[in-house]
Enzyme design. Sequence first.
Site, PDB file in Angstrom:
ATOM      1  N   TYR A   1     -15.954  18.606 -14.379  1.00 45.36           N
ATOM      2  CA  TYR A   1     -16.239  17.173 -14.527  1.00 45.36           C
ATOM      3  C   TYR A   1     -17.350  16.787 -13.535  1.00 45.36           C
ATOM      4  CZ  TYR A   1     -15.631  12.135 -14.259  1.00 45.36           C
ATOM      5  OH  TYR A   1     -15.844  10.790 -14.257  1.00 45.36           O
TER       6      TYR A   1
ATOM      7  N   ARG B   1       0.853  -1.199   0.000  1.00 48.29           N
ATOM      8  CA  ARG B   1       0.000   0.000   0.000  1.00 48.29           C
ATOM      9  C   ARG B   1       0.884   1.243   0.000  1.00 48.29           C
ATOM     10  NH1 ARG B   1      -1.839   1.420   4.636  1.00 48.29           N
ATOM     11  NH2 ARG B   1      -2.697  -0.613   5.180  1.00 48.29           N
TER      12      ARG B   1
ATOM     13  N   ASP C   1      -6.830  20.209 -12.681  1.00 52.70           N
ATOM     14  CA  ASP C   1      -7.193  18.941 -13.322  1.00 52.70           C
ATOM     15  C   ASP C   1      -6.745  19.063 -14.784  1.00 52.70           C
ATOM     16  OD1 ASP C   1      -8.439  16.854 -14.683  1.00 52.70           O
ATOM     17  OD2 ASP C   1     -10.266  16.925 -13.472  1.00 52.70           O
TER      18      ASP C   1
HETATM   19  C1  LIG Z   1     -12.537  11.033 -16.007  1.00 51.53           C
HETATM   20  C2  LIG Z   1     -12.236  12.327 -15.356  1.00 51.53           C
HETATM   21  C3  LIG Z   1     -12.044  12.416 -13.979  1.00 51.53           C
HETATM   22  C4  LIG Z   1     -12.218  11.222 -13.059  1.00 51.53           C
HETATM   23  O1  LIG Z   1     -11.243  10.261 -13.249  1.00 51.53           O
HETATM   24  P1  LIG Z   1     -11.511   8.676 -13.007  1.00 51.53           P
HETATM   25  O2  LIG Z   1     -10.219   8.077 -13.441  1.00 51.53           O
HETATM   26  O3  LIG Z   1     -12.661   8.301 -13.860  1.00 51.53           O
HETATM   27  O4  LIG Z   1     -11.794   8.514 -11.559  1.00 51.53           O
HETATM   28  C5  LIG Z   1     -11.728  13.647 -13.443  1.00 51.53           C
HETATM   29  N1  LIG Z   1     -11.596  14.745 -14.226  1.00 51.53           N
HETATM   30  C6  LIG Z   1     -11.790  14.694 -15.562  1.00 51.53           C
HETATM   31  C7  LIG Z   1     -11.640  15.934 -16.367  1.00 51.53           C
HETATM   32  C8  LIG Z   1     -12.115  13.492 -16.176  1.00 51.53           C
HETATM   33  O5  LIG Z   1     -12.313  13.450 -17.490  1.00 51.53           O
END
Ligand SMILES: *Cc1c(COP(=O)(O)O)cnc(C)c1O
Length: 381
Positions: free
Chosen positions: A98, A46, A170
């Site tokens: 998102y 982990r 992000d």
């Molecule tokens: C898909 C996505 C997420 C979430 O990621 P997962 O791997 O599905 O948990 C977050 N931000 C954006 C912009 C995404 O496209």
Amino acid sequence: MKFGTIAIHAGVEPDPTTGAIMTPVYQTSTYVQPSPAKHKGYAYARGANPTRTALQKSIAALENGKFGICFSSGMGATDTVIKLLKPGDEVITSNDLYGGSFRMFTKVYEKYGIKFHFVDLTNAANAAPLVNAKTKLFWLETPSNPLMRIIDIRSLVAMAKKNGSLVAVDNTFASPFLQNPLDLGADIVMHSVTKYLSGHSDVIMGALVVNDEKLRDELAFITNSCGAVPGPQDCFLVLRGIKTLHLRMQRHCQNGKQVAEFLRSHPKVGKVYWPGFADHPNHEIAKKQMRDFGGMMSFELKGDNLEHAIKLMESVKIFSLAESLGGVESLINHPASMTHASIPKAERMKNGLSDTLIRLSVGVEDIEDIIGDLSQALEKA
Ligand SMILES: *Cc1c(COP(=O)(O)O)cnc(C)c1O
């Protein structure tokens, strides 16, 4: 090293026992210690796994960052950032987010007393009146999903720094090939590795990259304490996927441009949302902070008729109707009923996300086939 060389070599060293050129899948939960007094840095999986370590170094290098941490999903990565906060803290984020992030912020973390402000951050001035001593984090997503709005990372970083707030970006839609938020002053880069980094629609994974060692230690502590870590097989698949990230992204960008232009000139298509258009409202910022414009876009049909949009999505043959993005295959998506269904309709409409909006993740197939497919589907719509 340049980007393509980093994609192929960063983090990866020949296996010390055999010389294997590819990092092995260390499929183990624990590590045998020579003595309680000495251990080799690996105690329990982990906390750390060598396949994961190689991937973390690779992703950090792609983002021009010092430290990477991988997670069992993108949401696991986001969750770990929010766990830096405590009750009473406030977060400034965008109103075009998102769906899963919006859901986590409002449905999970608001009840822990963390306050989220959702504002239109394409105009940084909108955030200014909300900044106060409790503002601990700016959570930015650019390009945004699904409306492809671009946020000026540098100006929000300037506002956050003045207030001592952290900035997390992000970077899933851009991928490190198109944009490196740490270079623009951000503290944390988040990825849904599931998308472009993995690139082959076969893994769910997330990542964070930071430059500050203390911040890395705090995030790694939460990661090990809360446990959203990826398995070594998935890490191996992503290490493999990353080796062609630059090649895939070049083709995504080329194909994306041609599809955006095709859609825009089509008589049945209304608005096309793609930041590469000179008249996209945030085109100048996109040009400044991104290297190219990518293969993600959204569009509406003229007349805004939901039945026509559904007919189109049922008629495609090369595109697959599916959530997700960033894989080699082209995907078509209906945000209102799929990726963004967790956002209440009133909230969606307020932010310009109509019921007939269609999102494309343009893949790396031959462009003639991609456009041919859209063309025949539009005829039926
Ligand atoms: C898909 C996505 C997420 C979430 O990621 P997962 O791997 O599905 O948990 C977050 N931000 C954006 C912009 C995404 O496209």
